[in-house]
Design a protein around this motif. Structure first.
Motif, PDB file in Angstrom:
ATOM      1  N   ALA A 237       0.526  -1.069   0.209  1.00  0.00           N
ATOM      2  CA  ALA A 237      -0.433   0.021   0.053  1.00  0.00           C
ATOM      3  C   ALA A 237       0.855   0.932  -0.291  1.00  0.00           C
ATOM      4  O   ALA A 237       0.439   2.649  -0.312  1.00  0.00           O
ATOM      5  N   ARG A 238       2.381   0.979  -0.176  1.00  0.00           N
ATOM      6  CA  ARG A 238       3.060   2.340  -0.047  1.00  0.00           C
ATOM      7  C   ARG A 238       4.331   1.895   1.172  1.00  0.00           C
ATOM      8  O   ARG A 238       4.653   0.758   1.315  1.00  0.00           O
ATOM      9  N   VAL A 239       5.283   2.896   0.179  1.00  0.00           N
ATOM     10  CA  VAL A 239       7.057   2.369   0.657  1.00  0.00           C
ATOM     11  C   VAL A 239       7.445   3.151   1.884  1.00  0.00           C
ATOM     12  O   VAL A 239       7.244   4.818   0.911  1.00  0.00           O
ATOM     13  N   GLU A 240       7.813   3.233   2.601  1.00  0.00           N
ATOM     14  CA  GLU A 240       8.576   4.271   3.308  1.00  0.00           C
ATOM     15  C   GLU A 240       9.878   4.743   4.085  1.00  0.00           C
ATOM     16  O   GLU A 240      10.169   3.919   3.754  1.00  0.00           O
ATOM     17  N   ILE A 241      10.405   5.622   3.112  1.00  0.00           N
ATOM     18  CA  ILE A 241      11.691   5.954   3.177  1.00  0.00           C
ATOM     19  C   ILE A 241      11.851   7.235   4.485  1.00  0.00           C
ATOM     20  O   ILE A 241      11.618   7.772   4.828  1.00  0.00           O
ATOM     21  N   TRP A 242      12.503   5.995   5.628  1.00  0.00           N
ATOM     22  CA  TRP A 242      12.694   6.521   6.639  1.00  0.00           C
ATOM     23  C   TRP A 242      14.445   6.914   6.866  1.00  0.00           C
ATOM     24  O   TRP A 242      15.767   6.451   7.109  1.00  0.00           O
ATOM     25  N   THR A 243      14.488   8.361   6.833  1.00  0.00           N
ATOM     26  CA  THR A 243      15.495   9.065   7.085  1.00  0.00           C
ATOM     27  C   THR A 243      16.254  10.465   8.371  1.00  0.00           C
ATOM     28  O   THR A 243      15.258   9.999   8.991  1.00  0.00           O
ATOM     29  N   ASP A 244      17.350  10.721   7.818  1.00  0.00           N
ATOM     30  CA  ASP A 244      17.457  12.089   9.117  1.00  0.00           C
ATOM     31  C   ASP A 244      17.493  13.676   8.830  1.00  0.00           C
ATOM     32  O   ASP A 244      17.832  14.084   8.935  1.00  0.00           O
ATOM     33  N   VAL A 245      16.107  13.326   7.634  1.00  0.00           N
ATOM     34  CA  VAL A 245      15.851  14.723   7.670  1.00  0.00           C
ATOM     35  C   VAL A 245      14.205  14.643   7.332  1.00  0.00           C
ATOM     36  O   VAL A 245      13.703  13.669   7.101  1.00  0.00           O
ATOM     37  N   ASP A 246      13.652  16.279   7.192  1.00  0.00           N
ATOM     38  CA  ASP A 246      12.123  15.825   7.079  1.00  0.00           C
ATOM     39  C   ASP A 246      11.834  15.848   6.461  1.00  0.00           C
ATOM     40  O   ASP A 246      10.224  14.987   6.341  1.00  0.00           O
ATOM     41  N   GLY A 247      11.962  15.118   5.096  1.00  0.00           N
ATOM     42  CA  GLY A 247      10.896  14.658   3.968  1.00  0.00           C
ATOM     43  C   GLY A 247      12.216  15.151   3.107  1.00  0.00           C
ATOM     44  O   GLY A 247      13.493  16.254   2.700  1.00  0.00           O
ATOM     45  N   VAL A 248      11.749  15.357   1.355  1.00  0.00           N
ATOM     46  CA  VAL A 248      12.365  15.280   0.102  1.00  0.00           C
ATOM     47  C   VAL A 248      12.228  17.229   0.569  1.00  0.00           C
ATOM     48  O   VAL A 248      11.310  18.122   0.698  1.00  0.00           O
ATOM     49  N   MET A 249      13.743  17.953   0.477  1.00  0.00           N
ATOM     50  CA  MET A 249      13.344  18.968   0.668  1.00  0.00           C
ATOM     51  C   MET A 249      14.415  20.367  -0.606  1.00  0.00           C
ATOM     52  O   MET A 249      14.375  19.425  -1.548  1.00  0.00           O
ATOM     53  N   THR A 250      13.792  21.385  -0.249  1.00  0.00           N
ATOM     54  CA  THR A 250      13.624  22.420  -1.288  1.00  0.00           C
ATOM     55  C   THR A 250      15.494  22.358  -1.877  1.00  0.00           C
ATOM     56  O   THR A 250      16.010  22.924  -2.723  1.00  0.00           O
ATOM     57  N   THR A 251      16.692  22.196  -0.648  1.00  0.00           N
ATOM     58  CA  THR A 251      17.590  21.955  -1.154  1.00  0.00           C
ATOM     59  C   THR A 251      18.106  21.132  -0.255  1.00  0.00           C
ATOM     60  O   THR A 251      17.555  20.485   0.861  1.00  0.00           O
ATOM     61  N   ASP A 252      19.248  20.106  -0.075  1.00  0.00           N
ATOM     62  CA  ASP A 252      20.031  19.700   0.681  1.00  0.00           C
ATOM     63  C   ASP A 252      20.417  20.961   1.596  1.00  0.00           C
ATOM     64  O   ASP A 252      21.178  21.491   2.036  1.00  0.00           O
ATOM     65  N   PRO A 253      19.461  20.378   3.709  1.00  0.00           N
ATOM     66  CA  PRO A 253      19.623  21.219   4.320  1.00  0.00           C
ATOM     67  C   PRO A 253      21.100  21.547   4.417  1.00  0.00           C
ATOM     68  O   PRO A 253      21.996  22.277   5.729  1.00  0.00           O
ATOM     69  N   LYS A 254      21.636  20.595   4.580  1.00  0.00           N
ATOM     70  CA  LYS A 254      23.547  20.373   4.645  1.00  0.00           C
ATOM     71  C   LYS A 254      23.784  21.573   3.953  1.00  0.00           C
ATOM     72  O   LYS A 254      25.231  22.222   4.508  1.00  0.00           O
ATOM     73  N   ILE A 255      23.626  22.139   2.976  1.00  0.00           N
ATOM     74  CA  ILE A 255      23.998  23.015   2.227  1.00  0.00           C
ATOM     75  C   ILE A 255      23.196  25.026   2.722  1.00  0.00           C
ATOM     76  O   ILE A 255      23.880  25.716   3.096  1.00  0.00           O
ATOM     77  N   CYS A 256      21.994  24.303   2.439  1.00  0.00           N
ATOM     78  CA  CYS A 256      21.352  25.392   2.730  1.00  0.00           C
ATOM     79  C   CYS A 256      19.964  24.941   4.227  1.00  0.00           C
ATOM     80  O   CYS A 256      18.980  24.477   4.012  1.00  0.00           O
ATOM     81  N   PRO A 257      20.694  25.807   5.190  1.00  0.00           N
ATOM     82  CA  PRO A 257      19.557  25.309   6.477  1.00  0.00           C
ATOM     83  C   PRO A 257      18.542  25.392   6.225  1.00  0.00           C
ATOM     84  O   PRO A 257      17.218  25.074   7.053  1.00  0.00           O
ATOM     85  N   GLU A 258      18.024  26.578   6.031  1.00  0.00           N
ATOM     86  CA  GLU A 258      16.649  27.357   5.080  1.00  0.00           C
ATOM     87  C   GLU A 258      15.855  26.384   4.289  1.00  0.00           C
ATOM     88  O   GLU A 258      14.672  26.576   4.101  1.00  0.00           O
ATOM     89  N   ALA A 259      16.637  25.663   3.620  1.00  0.00           N
ATOM     90  CA  ALA A 259      15.799  24.202   2.800  1.00  0.00           C
ATOM     91  C   ALA A 259      14.545  24.085   3.346  1.00  0.00           C
ATOM     92  O   ALA A 259      14.072  23.559   4.580  1.00  0.00           O
ATOM     93  N   ARG A 260      13.134  23.919   3.241  1.00  0.00           N
ATOM     94  CA  ARG A 260      12.210  23.069   3.396  1.00  0.00           C
ATOM     95  C   ARG A 260      11.464  22.075   2.539  1.00  0.00           C
ATOM     96  O   ARG A 260      12.225  22.088   1.562  1.00  0.00           O
ATOM     97  N   VAL A 261      10.553  21.629   3.725  1.00  0.00           N
ATOM     98  CA  VAL A 261      10.564  20.349   2.578  1.00  0.00           C
ATOM     99  C   VAL A 261       9.321  20.740   1.796  1.00  0.00           C
ATOM    100  O   VAL A 261       8.360  21.305   1.750  1.00  0.00           O
ATOM    101  N   ILE A 262       9.062  19.667   1.141  1.00  0.00           N
ATOM    102  CA  ILE A 262       8.224  19.855  -0.646  1.00  0.00           C
ATOM    103  C   ILE A 262       7.249  18.963   0.511  1.00  0.00           C
ATOM    104  O   ILE A 262       7.484  17.514   0.296  1.00  0.00           O
ATOM    105  N   PRO A 263       5.751  18.988   0.468  1.00  0.00           N
ATOM    106  CA  PRO A 263       4.808  17.576   0.885  1.00  0.00           C
ATOM    107  C   PRO A 263       4.678  17.310   0.262  1.00  0.00           C
ATOM    108  O   PRO A 263       4.260  15.733   0.214  1.00  0.00           O
ATOM    109  N   LYS A 264       4.261  17.614  -1.175  1.00  0.00           N
ATOM    110  CA  LYS A 264       4.048  16.077  -2.089  1.00  0.00           C
ATOM    111  C   LYS A 264       4.389  16.417  -3.672  1.00  0.00           C
ATOM    112  O   LYS A 264       4.654  17.154  -3.823  1.00  0.00           O
ATOM    113  N   MET A 265       4.719  15.690  -3.866  1.00  0.00           N
ATOM    114  CA  MET A 265       6.649  15.708  -5.925  1.00  0.00           C
ATOM    115  C   MET A 265       5.019  13.834  -6.098  1.00  0.00           C
ATOM    116  O   MET A 265       4.384  13.155  -5.978  1.00  0.00           O
ATOM    117  N   SER A 266       5.172  14.003  -7.325  1.00  0.00           N
ATOM    118  CA  SER A 266       5.127  13.490  -8.543  1.00  0.00           C
ATOM    119  C   SER A 266       6.615  12.588  -8.796  1.00  0.00           C
ATOM    120  O   SER A 266       7.142  13.033  -8.046  1.00  0.00           O
TER     121      SER A 266
END
Ligand code: ADP
Ligand code: ASP
Ligand code: MG
Length: 481
Positions: A237-266
């Motif tokens: 029903a779903r595949v969950e990728i559990w990692t160390d960031v809040d989701g796929v973000m607007t950029t690597d938070p290690k580079i831009c700490p102000e990066a934001r989570v992208i709530p939905k993507m295709s």
């Protein structure tokens, strides 16, 4: 429609959820306890667990292999000894009594095999990809045995499953591809009975084997792919990728700490993002999920209540652009025909790259000339040799590809002009549109990539305007390396 035949009570609507935990999500006792809590929360469903090696273990195994192959057996053994002690300490703090005894024996046996492999390596000095796959696979064997036992100890009916007996691949060591029919059959035959008996299977990600049983791996970061392979075979029903960031973000938070989570993507956007270097997902992960239409969630194991990123077939409305990415460590290859315009050149070049297993990230052609980007230069001397007389092959290392990803980005010319205005003082070497309609990319010196990504992130995600959406651009990304 799914092409997979399933015969069991899980045939329809059953809630199989494949949960993959990356290295940092199993790195120590606290992380494994968090994992246990997350799995307990999914007990109403049918969880299948896929785990990576403990954080840094794969790199340490690689280091020990190189040391042994260079004659430094002492240092190689010292490195694996540290890995052993780390696992033993974890076993000690997570598992008690007789279960500890059998886990301890299992780990000891595996470590003896690992040490003996290093001895062989010191003798043979042949650390090829086949041996490398055998060596690196130990990390996931250790972690999956440990996590299965820790779950069991916590009162959860869980069982270790050897992923190498489930995922069958070709013999392309270091980056093997699944033999889908056999893999689906094996996964179903092995996991369905466990699921039917209410047991949670625990598999190591990344590892597989050939039909003959020779260990292979799916490429670095490949546990995400393993999870998607298992999910597709089971019709999860779903595949969950559990990692160390809040989701796929607007950029690597290690580079831009102000990066934001992208709530939905295709799926397509996420696949492009991963293809262009997003370390958060292995590039092959989305294909099986897409094929079986299984939603993929990227979630933070340190903050399990967050909603993360949901990746599904649905595109995000009518916005033409969704991400900007960058990929480091690429080499720019220039191939110039020795005979002017040559209709055979393209075929010869493709054949040479194929023969030497060198995958091309981006390509631009003009009559008699081709520009390519590749992630590894290892095969280039041989390719140049093969094409000798037909074409001149030159390459330059230390480049990075910055890329915008999004639905129909190419039909939004204003996006490209804003991007290039923002980086006009940075030397841009090669401009590419494609391979899909969803990407525009350009090549910079590797030393400039952070600056380029930061500028683009500030441009499209200004801090003062958090809700603003520049023509649908929703992510900037840079691979951490
Ligand atoms: P895991 O060990 O869980 O598989 P990885 O290290 O492979 O984790 O991937 C997660 C890392 O990916 C994050 O720590 C982050 O630095 C990096 N990353 C790079 N780009 C992105 C992005 N666009 N969104 C989220 N994380 C990203
Ligand atoms: N342990 C492997 C690696 O470090 C696979 C993974 O983490 O997904 O590449
Ligand atoms: Mg990963």
């Amino acid at each position: 429609m799914s092409g997979i035949q399933r015969q069991s009570r899980f045939e329809q609507g059953d809630d199989v959820v494949v949960m993959k935990f990356g290295g940092t999500s199993v790195e120590d006792a606290a992380a494994i306890r968090r994992l246990i809590g997350i799995v307990e929360d999914r007990r109403g469903a049918q969880p299948v667990i896929v785990v990576s090696a403990l954080a840094r273990v794969t790199d340490q195994l690689l280091e020990s292999g190189n040391a042994a192959a260079n004659g430094h057996l002492g240092s190689a053994l010292a490195t694996v000894r540290k890995i052993y002690v780390r696992h033993e300490e974890l076993a000690d703090s997570l598992v008690d009594g007789s279960a500890y005894g059998s886990l301890d024996r299992a780990l000891r046996t595996e470590f003896q095999a690992l040490e003996s492999l290093l001895h062989d390596l010191e003798n043979s000095r042949e650390f090829d990809l086949r041996v490398q796959d055998r060596l690196l696979g130990f990390g996931e064997c250790f972690s999956s045995k440990l996590v299965a036992e820790a779950l069991f100890e916590a009162g959860i009916s869980a069982a270790y499953v050897d992923a190498r007996l489930c995922i069958a691949t070709d013999a392309r060591h270091g980056q093997a591809s699944p033999l889908w029919g056999l893999t689906n059959q094996r996964i179903q035959e092995t996991l369905m009975p466990l699921l039917e008996s209410g047991c949670i299977p625990v598999l190591g990600g990344f590892i597989a084997s050939t039909v003959e049983g020779v260990p292979t791996t799916l490429g670095r970061g490949g546990s995400d792919f393993s999870a998607a392979i298992v999910g597709a075979a089971l019709g999860a029903a779903r595949v969950e990728i559990w990692t160390d960031v809040d989701g796929v973000m607007t950029t690597d938070p290690k580079i831009c700490p102000e990066a934001r989570v992208i709530p939905k993507m295709s799926f397509d956007e996420a696949a492009d993002l991963a293809q262009f270097g997003a370390k958060v997902l292995h590039p092959a992960t989305l294909a099986p999920a897409m094929r079986e239409n299984i939603p993929v969630y990227v979630l933070n194991s340190r903050r399990p209540n967050g909603s993360g990123t949901e990746i599904t077939a649905r595109a995000r409305g009518d916005k033409p652009v969704s991400a900007i990415t960058a990929k480091r460590n690429v080499a720019a290859v220039e191939i110039e025909s020795a005979r002017g315009i040559d209709s055979n050149l393209l075929d010869a070049v493709f054949a040479a790259f194929e023969r030497h297993h060198c995958s091309v990230d981006v390509m631009a052609t003009s009559p008699g000339r081709m520009s390519l980007l590749v992630a590894s230069t290892a095969a280039l001397p041989k390719i140049a040799e093969d094409l000798c007389g037909l074409a001149d092959v030159r390459w330059e290392n230390h480049r990075a590809l910055v890329c915008l990803v999004g639905e129909n980005i190419r039909h939004k010319p204003e996006v490209a002009s804003k991007v290039f205005a923002a980086v006009s003082d940075i030397d841009v070497h090669m401009l590419c549109q494609g391979p899909s309609d969803r990407t525009i990319s350009f090549l910079v010196e590797e030393s400039k990539v952070e600056e380029a990504v930061e500028r683009l992130h500030h441009l499209f995600f200004p801090k003062s305007e958090p809700g603003r959406d520049w023509g649908g651009i929703s992510a900037a990304y840079c691979q951490a390396g």
